[in-house]
Each structure stands twice: as C-alpha cells, then as structure tokens.
Design a protein around this motif. Structure first.
Motif, short mmCIF file in Angstrom:
data_model
loop_
_atom_site.label_atom_id
_atom_site.label_comp_id
_atom_site.label_asym_id
_atom_site.label_seq_id
_atom_site.Cartn_x
_atom_site.Cartn_y
_atom_site.Cartn_z
N ASN A 262 128.38 48.33 -65.60
CA ASN A 262 127.90 47.67 -66.81
C ASN A 262 128.92 46.66 -67.33
OD1 ASN A 262 126.19 47.17 -68.96
ND2 ASN A 262 125.78 49.32 -69.35
N ILE A 263 130.19 47.07 -67.37
CA ILE A 263 131.25 46.18 -67.85
C ILE A 263 131.41 44.99 -66.91
CG2 ILE A 263 133.71 46.02 -68.35
CD1 ILE A 263 132.17 47.68 -70.37
N LEU A 264 131.32 45.24 -65.60
CA LEU A 264 131.48 44.17 -64.62
C LEU A 264 130.36 43.15 -64.73
CD1 LEU A 264 133.23 43.20 -62.27
CD2 LEU A 264 131.83 44.57 -60.74
N TYR A 265 129.14 43.62 -64.93
CA TYR A 265 128.00 42.71 -65.08
C TYR A 265 128.17 41.82 -66.31
CZ TYR A 265 123.23 41.19 -66.08
OH TYR A 265 122.12 40.43 -66.37
N LYS A 266 128.57 42.40 -67.43
CA LYS A 266 128.77 41.61 -68.64
C LYS A 266 129.93 40.62 -68.47
CE LYS A 266 127.02 45.23 -71.74
NZ LYS A 266 127.36 46.20 -72.82
N ALA A 267 130.98 41.05 -67.76
CA ALA A 267 132.12 40.17 -67.56
C ALA A 267 131.75 38.98 -66.68
CB ALA A 267 133.28 40.95 -66.93
N ILE A 268 130.92 39.20 -65.69
CA ILE A 268 130.48 38.09 -64.83
C ILE A 268 129.63 37.11 -65.63
CG2 ILE A 268 129.05 37.50 -62.85
CD1 ILE A 268 129.93 40.14 -61.57
N ARG A 269 128.76 37.64 -66.47
CA ARG A 269 127.89 36.76 -67.27
C ARG A 269 128.68 35.91 -68.24
NH1 ARG A 269 122.87 39.36 -70.12
NH2 ARG A 269 122.74 37.16 -70.68
N THR A 270 129.73 36.48 -68.83
CA THR A 270 130.52 35.75 -69.82
C THR A 270 131.74 35.06 -69.20
OG1 THR A 270 131.74 37.80 -70.31
CG2 THR A 270 129.82 37.30 -71.68
N LYS A 271 131.83 35.09 -67.86
CA LYS A 271 132.94 34.45 -67.13
C LYS A 271 134.29 34.99 -67.57
CE LYS A 271 130.43 30.16 -66.18
NZ LYS A 271 130.43 28.68 -66.29
N GLU A 272 134.36 36.30 -67.75
CA GLU A 272 135.62 36.97 -68.10
C GLU A 272 136.40 37.21 -66.81
OE1 GLU A 272 137.42 38.18 -70.51
OE2 GLU A 272 136.24 37.86 -72.31
N GLY A 273 137.08 36.16 -66.34
CA GLY A 273 137.79 36.25 -65.07
C GLY A 273 138.80 37.39 -64.99
N PRO A 274 139.68 37.56 -65.97
CA PRO A 274 140.66 38.65 -65.88
C PRO A 274 140.02 40.03 -65.75
CG PRO A 274 141.27 37.11 -67.62
CD PRO A 274 139.91 36.71 -67.16
N THR A 275 138.91 40.26 -66.46
CA THR A 275 138.24 41.56 -66.37
C THR A 275 137.61 41.76 -65.01
OG1 THR A 275 137.74 41.44 -68.74
CG2 THR A 275 136.52 43.05 -67.44
N VAL A 276 136.95 40.73 -64.48
CA VAL A 276 136.30 40.83 -63.17
C VAL A 276 137.34 41.09 -62.09
CG1 VAL A 276 134.96 39.59 -61.45
CG2 VAL A 276 134.37 39.36 -63.86
N VAL A 277 138.40 40.29 -62.08
CA VAL A 277 139.42 40.43 -61.04
C VAL A 277 140.12 41.78 -61.14
CG1 VAL A 277 141.59 39.49 -60.16
CG2 VAL A 277 139.77 37.94 -60.86
N GLY A 278 140.42 42.23 -62.36
CA GLY A 278 141.09 43.52 -62.53
C GLY A 278 140.25 44.67 -62.03
N ILE A 279 138.96 44.70 -62.39
CA ILE A 279 138.08 45.79 -61.96
C ILE A 279 137.91 45.78 -60.45
CG2 ILE A 279 135.70 46.61 -62.02
CD1 ILE A 279 135.58 45.87 -64.95
N VAL A 280 137.67 44.59 -59.88
CA VAL A 280 137.45 44.51 -58.44
C VAL A 280 138.73 44.86 -57.68
CG1 VAL A 280 136.77 43.00 -56.54
CG2 VAL A 280 135.62 42.81 -58.74
N THR A 281 139.89 44.53 -58.22
CA THR A 281 141.15 44.91 -57.56
C THR A 281 141.26 46.43 -57.45
OG1 THR A 281 142.29 42.93 -58.39
CG2 THR A 281 143.67 44.79 -57.72
#
Length: 308
Positions: A262-281
């Motif tokens: 859920n957090i990752l989907y919202k981060a992708i939609r809002t272009k929250e790069g640090p959140t996306v990269v951190g979670i995927v790492t």
C-alpha cells in the motif's frame, strides 16, 4: 559446507549492487520533477526549489546520487521522504504488517499446497488428482483482485464471518482471509509443482530399488520420495516469500491493510523517490536472503550439491 556458504554470500554482493543501481536509476530517471510536483499547481519559489533539490542531492549527477545513497544505506539511513519523514520510520511501520501477512500466506502455501500436490502426485489419474488439477487451474485463471473481492463479498458481507477490511493488523485472525487470497495463486503453483515433481520421482530407479528392498512405505515416501521431490518446490517457496511481500499491493488495497504494498503504491503515484528506493532496497535484501536459505536447504536435501 563453509566454502559452499561463502561462495553463495560472495555471489550476493554484485547482485545486490546491480539490483539497487538499476532500481535507483529507473526511479530517479522517471520524467518529471518530484520537487516541483510537491507544490502542485502552486508557483514554487525558485530559491526554495533549489534548496530542496540540494537537500535531496537532486542537483548532483545520478552516479553521485547513488554513491551517496549507498553510503547512507550502510549506515542504516534510507533517506528522508519529500514529506520530511525518515524512510526508515515509514518502513518500520509498514514492514511488520506485510511480514505478518506474507507469513500467513506462506503458511497456507505449505499446509494446503504441499498436501494437495502430494495427494495428486501419489494418486495420479484418480478423482482426487483430477479435482486438484481442476481447482488449481480455476484459481490460476482468476485474477487476484477478482478473487479478493469475491472472498470479501462472500465471507465478510454475506456470511459475516470476518470484517470486510482489516481493522487491527496485529490480529492474525483478521489476516487469515487476505492471507489466503494473497497465497491463492502461489498455493496453486505449489500444488501443481509438487504433483509433477512427485510423479517424475515415482518412476525413478532409486525409488524402485527402495521398494524392492522392502522398505516401509512411510520411509520410502518420507525419506526418499519427498526429499528429492521437494528441491524444485523449495526453490519456488524460497523466492515466493519475497514475492509475497512485494506483490501484496492488490491484496492490501482490497482489505485496506497499511503494509508495504500500500505504501509503495502511494509512493509511486506521488513520485516519492526516496520511499520507493528504500522499500525496494529492503525487498532486494529479502530476496537475496531467501535465495541463500534456499541454497542451504539444497545442501540439506541433497548433500551432493555442496560438493558440486
């Protein structure tokens, strides 16, 4: 055995850097300015924009941004989101929820998928075998979001056995239905893979030799048949644990679970790069650790592998 483990660990290092590098480049290489998107339709002060770009190192070359990010990761610092909240705090709230959901789904895969596959493999051509094949084919054919809405409608709205959405993510009972939905596709694959593997090993020479020796049926199945048949199944289960955590976006959305998906989907939609990269790492690390555990289980199931 020690050399075997060391080789696997050393192989994980270039995979980790390669995967995180590709993720970093793809996320920060997306078109659009995430800093400008923070202000929406409002006109942003150029000085403020420049200050934010410098704060998040967006004014640096991409390769230097990656080196800065990896240097911080090794200090367990995954950066700060564009909202000002540390990414580590966001993950600390989301990951325990998704881990619980993934473990519930993994439990269903083992306690339902493996016995179904074992039953179908030992009774090939029987009514039970045909039923398993039909049921698993139906589950594979239905998209997860459709299966989720059906389960939610039937068990929550019509029967009232569970709540339509998860109210308390720490309550395992509330995670049973979304866990079963999340595990449905993998469960079907586990059953079919186990059936195929057992069917192949039933025709193997070593099994006919065990039968000719007069060994008890329990020993033949438990010590010989299952031990060799589970190698491809263990491979699937090991990699699927990481997939369950990363692929829970649809399930968490249906049941309103505030997890990683859920957090990752919202981060992708809002272009929250640090959140996306951190979670995927972190998900990459989960995949690598799961692969290492699978390799170690290989050596346990088949000692010849560690000497290969």
């Amino acid at each position: 055995m020690g050399h075997y483990v060391m080789r696997r660990v050393l192989q994980m290092i270039p995979v980790f850097f390669g995967a995180t590098f590709l993720i970093f480049v793809m996320v920060y290489g997306l078109p659009g300015d995430p800093i400008a998107a923070m202000f929406g339709d409002k006109a942003a002060d150029p000085a403020t924009v420049a200050n934010l770009r410098h704060q998040y190192h967006l004014d640096e070359p991409w390769w230097k941004q990656y080196l800065i990010y990896m240097g911080n990761v090794f200090q367990l610092d995954f950066g700060t989101s564009f909202t000002g909240r540390p990414v580590s705090e966001i993950m600390a709230d989301a990951f325990p929820v998704t881990i619980r959901l993934a473990l519930v789904a993994f439990f269903f895969e083992i306690v339902i998928g493996l016995p179904l596959g074992l039953l179908a493999g030992l009774k090939r051509g029987s009514f039970g075998d045909t039923s398993v094949l039909i049921i698993t084919l139906i589950v594979i054919s239905i998209p997860v979001f459709v299966l989720g809405y059906i389960a939610q409608t039937v068990f929550a709205i019509d029967l009232g056995w569970v709540t339509a959405t998860v109210q308390d993510s720490t309550d395992i009972l509330q995670l049973l239905l979304p866990g079963l939905v999340l595990a449905s596709l993998s469960l079907a694959y586990v059953a079919r893979l186990t059936r195929t593997s057992i069917g192949e090993n039933l025709r193997a020479d070593y099994l006919r030799t065990a039968v000719a020796k007069g060994l008890p049926r329990r020993t033949i199945i438990g010590r010989h048949l299952l031990r060799n048949s589970l190698i491809p199944v263990v491979t699937f289960l090991g990699t699927d644990l990481g997939a369950l955590m990363g692929g829970a976006i649809v399930t968490e959305g249906i049941f309103n679970i505030a997890g990683v998906g859920n957090i990752l989907y919202k981060a992708i939609r809002t272009k929250e790069g640090p959140t996306v990269v951190g979670i995927v790492t972190v998900l990459v690390i989960v995949y690598l650790v799961a692969s290492l555990v699978v390799d170690l289980l290989y050596a346990v199931l088949d000692p010849r592998i560690r000497y290969a």
